[in-house]
Write an enzyme that holds these catalytic residues in place. Structure first.
Site, PDB file in Angstrom:
ATOM      1  N   ASP A 113       0.839  -1.204   0.000  1.00  0.00           N
ATOM      2  CA  ASP A 113       0.000   0.000   0.000  1.00  0.00           C
ATOM      3  C   ASP A 113       0.870   1.250   0.000  1.00  0.00           C
ATOM      4  O   ASP A 113       0.588   2.226  -0.697  1.00  0.00           O
ATOM      5  CB  ASP A 113      -0.911   0.009   1.232  1.00  0.00           C
ATOM      6  CG  ASP A 113      -1.888  -1.152   1.244  1.00  0.00           C
ATOM      7  OD1 ASP A 113      -2.579  -1.337   0.224  1.00  0.00           O
ATOM      8  OD2 ASP A 113      -1.942  -1.877   2.259  1.00  0.00           O
TER       9      ASP A 113
ATOM     10  N   GLY B 268      17.987  18.689  -4.883  1.00  0.00           N
ATOM     11  CA  GLY B 268      19.339  18.679  -4.350  1.00  0.00           C
ATOM     12  C   GLY B 268      19.332  18.928  -2.853  1.00  0.00           C
ATOM     13  O   GLY B 268      18.282  18.910  -2.204  1.00  0.00           O
TER      14      GLY B 268
ATOM     15  N   HIS C 210       8.494   9.343  -0.831  1.00  0.00           N
ATOM     16  CA  HIS C 210       9.795   9.445  -1.491  1.00  0.00           C
ATOM     17  C   HIS C 210      10.696  10.405  -0.714  1.00  0.00           C
ATOM     18  O   HIS C 210      10.241  11.476  -0.300  1.00  0.00           O
ATOM     19  CB  HIS C 210       9.625   9.968  -2.923  1.00  0.00           C
ATOM     20  CG  HIS C 210       8.742   9.109  -3.772  1.00  0.00           C
ATOM     21  ND1 HIS C 210       8.117   9.568  -4.909  1.00  0.00           N
ATOM     22  CD2 HIS C 210       8.375   7.801  -3.644  1.00  0.00           C
ATOM     23  CE1 HIS C 210       7.408   8.589  -5.458  1.00  0.00           C
ATOM     24  NE2 HIS C 210       7.538   7.509  -4.700  1.00  0.00           N
TER      25      HIS C 210
ATOM     26  N   HIS D 234       6.303  12.484   9.461  1.00  0.00           N
ATOM     27  CA  HIS D 234       5.539  13.538   8.786  1.00  0.00           C
ATOM     28  C   HIS D 234       4.992  13.035   7.449  1.00  0.00           C
ATOM     29  O   HIS D 234       3.792  13.170   7.157  1.00  0.00           O
ATOM     30  CB  HIS D 234       6.438  14.758   8.556  1.00  0.00           C
ATOM     31  CG  HIS D 234       5.804  15.835   7.733  1.00  0.00           C
ATOM     32  ND1 HIS D 234       5.251  16.969   8.293  1.00  0.00           N
ATOM     33  CD2 HIS D 234       5.610  15.957   6.388  1.00  0.00           C
ATOM     34  CE1 HIS D 234       4.748  17.732   7.331  1.00  0.00           C
ATOM     35  NE2 HIS D 234       4.964  17.139   6.158  1.00  0.00           N
ATOM     36  N   GLU D 235       5.866  12.460   6.628  1.00  0.00           N
ATOM     37  CA  GLU D 235       5.430  12.016   5.299  1.00  0.00           C
ATOM     38  C   GLU D 235       4.354  10.937   5.383  1.00  0.00           C
ATOM     39  O   GLU D 235       3.423  10.897   4.570  1.00  0.00           O
ATOM     40  CB  GLU D 235       6.623  11.520   4.480  1.00  0.00           C
ATOM     41  CG  GLU D 235       7.674  12.580   4.188  1.00  0.00           C
ATOM     42  CD  GLU D 235       7.118  13.829   3.529  1.00  0.00           C
ATOM     43  OE1 GLU D 235       6.115  13.734   2.792  1.00  0.00           O
ATOM     44  OE2 GLU D 235       7.669  14.921   3.768  1.00  0.00           O
TER      45      GLU D 235
ATOM     46  N   HIS E 117       0.931  12.208   5.477  1.00  0.00           N
ATOM     47  CA  HIS E 117       0.345  12.444   4.148  1.00  0.00           C
ATOM     48  C   HIS E 117      -0.128  11.133   3.524  1.00  0.00           C
ATOM     49  O   HIS E 117      -1.194  11.075   2.907  1.00  0.00           O
ATOM     50  CB  HIS E 117       1.380  13.085   3.227  1.00  0.00           C
ATOM     51  CG  HIS E 117       1.746  14.480   3.579  1.00  0.00           C
ATOM     52  ND1 HIS E 117       0.812  15.464   3.803  1.00  0.00           N
ATOM     53  CD2 HIS E 117       2.967  15.074   3.745  1.00  0.00           C
ATOM     54  CE1 HIS E 117       1.425  16.602   4.085  1.00  0.00           C
ATOM     55  NE2 HIS E 117       2.731  16.390   4.062  1.00  0.00           N
TER      56      HIS E 117
ATOM     57  N   MET F 162       2.643  17.729  11.417  1.00  0.00           N
ATOM     58  CA  MET F 162       2.274  17.986  10.028  1.00  0.00           C
ATOM     59  C   MET F 162       2.497  19.436   9.603  1.00  0.00           C
ATOM     60  O   MET F 162       2.080  19.841   8.519  1.00  0.00           O
ATOM     61  CB  MET F 162       0.816  17.570   9.779  1.00  0.00           C
ATOM     62  CG  MET F 162       0.559  16.076   9.942  1.00  0.00           C
ATOM     63  SD  MET F 162       1.731  15.021   9.037  1.00  0.00           S
ATOM     64  CE  MET F 162       1.345  15.466   7.340  1.00  0.00           C
TER      65      MET F 162
ATOM     66  N   ASP G  21       7.198  31.010  30.590  1.00  0.00           N
ATOM     67  CA  ASP G  21       8.386  30.377  31.166  1.00  0.00           C
ATOM     68  C   ASP G  21       9.567  31.334  31.256  1.00  0.00           C
ATOM     69  O   ASP G  21      10.348  31.275  32.207  1.00  0.00           O
ATOM     70  CB  ASP G  21       8.799  29.162  30.326  1.00  0.00           C
ATOM     71  CG  ASP G  21       7.750  28.065  30.348  1.00  0.00           C
ATOM     72  OD1 ASP G  21       7.009  27.985  31.347  1.00  0.00           O
ATOM     73  OD2 ASP G  21       7.669  27.298  29.376  1.00  0.00           O
TER      74      ASP G  21
ATOM     75  N   ASP H 204      13.838  27.521  31.312  1.00  0.00           N
ATOM     76  CA  ASP H 204      13.464  28.011  32.644  1.00  0.00           C
ATOM     77  C   ASP H 204      13.582  29.526  32.751  1.00  0.00           C
ATOM     78  O   ASP H 204      12.756  30.186  33.389  1.00  0.00           O
ATOM     79  CB  ASP H 204      14.366  27.392  33.720  1.00  0.00           C
ATOM     80  CG  ASP H 204      14.119  25.913  33.920  1.00  0.00           C
ATOM     81  OD1 ASP H 204      13.000  25.455  33.628  1.00  0.00           O
ATOM     82  OD2 ASP H 204      15.042  25.211  34.367  1.00  0.00           O
TER      83      ASP H 204
END
Length: 466
Positions: free
Chosen positions: A157, A175, A195, A217-218, A221, A235, A286, A330
């Site tokens: 798949d 590149g 890819h 992440h990919e 998708h 994402m 913070d 901190d």
């Protein structure tokens, strides 16, 4: 999608505008780069669009959409903050527009999915590559009913491969840096495939590009998710190394994937990190510091960047600027005459010059003269005119002398005695125009140095224009 590549130089009728203050800074190369970026990630021209004679979105409209997507001031002009975002390494999937050659579906119809690693990068071992993808799939299976099984031959798949430049899908890589990887949404043929650009240096660490982070992440998708505007989300289109500690899928991503597939049987990490809302009435901070004329406001894994000439504060992951810093801060302060910003976490502190961590850091706070009982600081502020730096921890305040590089005598003192009325703890502090601003939970105190008293009490979120 096949033909959006043909349109780089031919389908533009409007020049790309730029900010008035940036006329001398923007080169022809900058303008060409920005146009290419906008064409790639905002309504890329597709074959289907050409055949349907769809209206081509103007350059200015694309630029405004991009600025809105990333939470920038929507000026419609190519300014430095916009170019800075454009130059960051990112996913190749468009932020607005269709990215597919074949018909797509919103989600997979089955919950048992297969994947195959077709080839490998030479940058890391085969076992490290396999581990990165195994972990990346687990990120999504932990919060959904989805199951992923690896196969070693045939068509899966989700087909995973490494390639360079033109690699067979009409969406060539560019590149090193820039576009890191891309994936196709659920569907037949290329649908679901991921890819990865093998001109990048893939790693299992903070160096180069961390394969696990990009893969997770990919695969979002591949499962049907689009890009998120939330800078804390997995994402979000821009790459950020998130650290060595156990990765927890942010809440925004959990909500997105569960809207497609529903929740899993048992979530091993039920508390998913959320992105702070600047106008939350209960907002606490913070750390706060100035930096080269801007104000940096730290909260959880993030910081807001307030520029004097910009209306909206920009929100970033701390690690998107300083990957080697811890996720949480901190205390922080700027030393303007040395052009340094100091960051504190636990018993360690770092000196930063812009994006760079100074050599010899992190150091221990004991080097500044703190006793071993002090395990962390809660706030810090530097006064350039006196050369003093105040440090807050618990209900005490210390005064550090830059000239002698020692703590002042008669310190520490109780905060309540040194600054009556602000309470016995300080979350964050900064100084501006003769006033010290103390933050305690959702409240900030404007304290006059001259009269030694509180002159105003305001909500914490008013610092962020709320």
């Amino acid at each position: 999608a096949t033909f959006f590549l043909l349109s780089w130089t031919h389908c533009w009728s409007l020049p790309l505008p730029y900010g008035d203050d940036d006329d001398d800074d923007l080169s022809e190369e900058d303008l060409e780069f920005a146009e290419h970026y906008l064409k790639s990630y905002y309504h890329p021209v597709t074959l289907a669009g050409i055949l349907k004679k769809s209206t081509v979105t103007s350059t200015v409209d694309r630029l405004r959409e991009m600025q809105s997507f990333f939470g920038l001031d929507v000026t419609g002009k190519l300014d430095d903050p916009t170019l800075d975002i454009m130059r960051k390494p990112r996913c190749g999937v468009p932020d607005v527009g269709v990215y597919n050659v074949f018909p797509r579906t919103l989600k997979w119809s089955q919950t048992n999915l297969t994947y195959r690693i077709v080839n490998y990068t030479p940058d890391i071992s085969h076992s490290e590559v396999e581990k990165a993808f195994r972990k990346a799939f687990k990120v999504w299976s932990d919060v959904t009913p989805l199951n992923f099984t690896r196969i070693h031959d045939g068509t899966a798949d989700i087909m995973i491969s490494f390639g360079t430049k033109e690699h067979g899908d009409f969406y060539p890589f560019d590149g090193p840096s820039g576009l890191l990887a891309h994936a196709f949404p659920p569907g037949p043929n290329l649908g679901g495939d991921a890819h990865f650009d093998d001109d990048e240096t893939w790693t299992s660490s903070s160096k180069g590009y961390n394969l696990f982070i990009v893969a997770a992440h990919e695969l979002g998708h591949s499962l049907g998710l689009d890009h998120s505007k939330d800078p804390g989300a997995l994402m979000f289109p821009i790459y950020t190394y998130t650290g060595k500690s156990h990765f927890m899928l942010p809440d925004d991503d959990v909500q997105g994937i569960q809207s497609l597939y529903g929740p899993g049987d048992e979530d091993p990490n039920p508390k998913h990190p959320k992105t702070p809302e600047k106008c939350d009435p209960a907002l606490s901070l913070d750390a706060i510091t100035s930096l080269r004329g801007e104000t940096m406001i730290f909260k959880d894994r993030f910081f807001w960047r307030l520029h004097p000439q910009q209306v909206e504060p920009e929100l970033f992951l701390t690690k998107s600027f300083w990957p080697e810093l811890p996720n949480h801060v901190d205390a922080a302060y700027e030393h303007p005459s040395r052009d340094l910003m100091f960051i504190f976490r636990g018993r360690k502190f770092w000196a930063l010059n812009g994006y760079d961590i100074m050599e010899g850091y992190p150091r221990k706070i004991s080097d500044l003269g703190f006793p071993k009982e002090v395990k962390r600081l809660s706030a810090a502020v530097h006064f350039e005119d006196t050369g003093k730096t105040l440090f807050f921890s618990g209900n005490h305040v210390w005064s550090y002398d830059d000239a002698n590089q020692t703590m002042d005598k008669d310190y520490p003192r109780l905060i309540e005695e040194e600054f009556p009325g602000i309470g016995d703890k300080v979350d964050a502090v900064y100084e501006k125009n003769g006033y010290i601003y103390f933050f305690n939970g959702p409240i900030q105190f404007e304290y006059s140095i001259w009269s030694n008293r509180i002159v105003r009490v305001m909500p914490t979120n008013s610092l962020l224009w709320c």
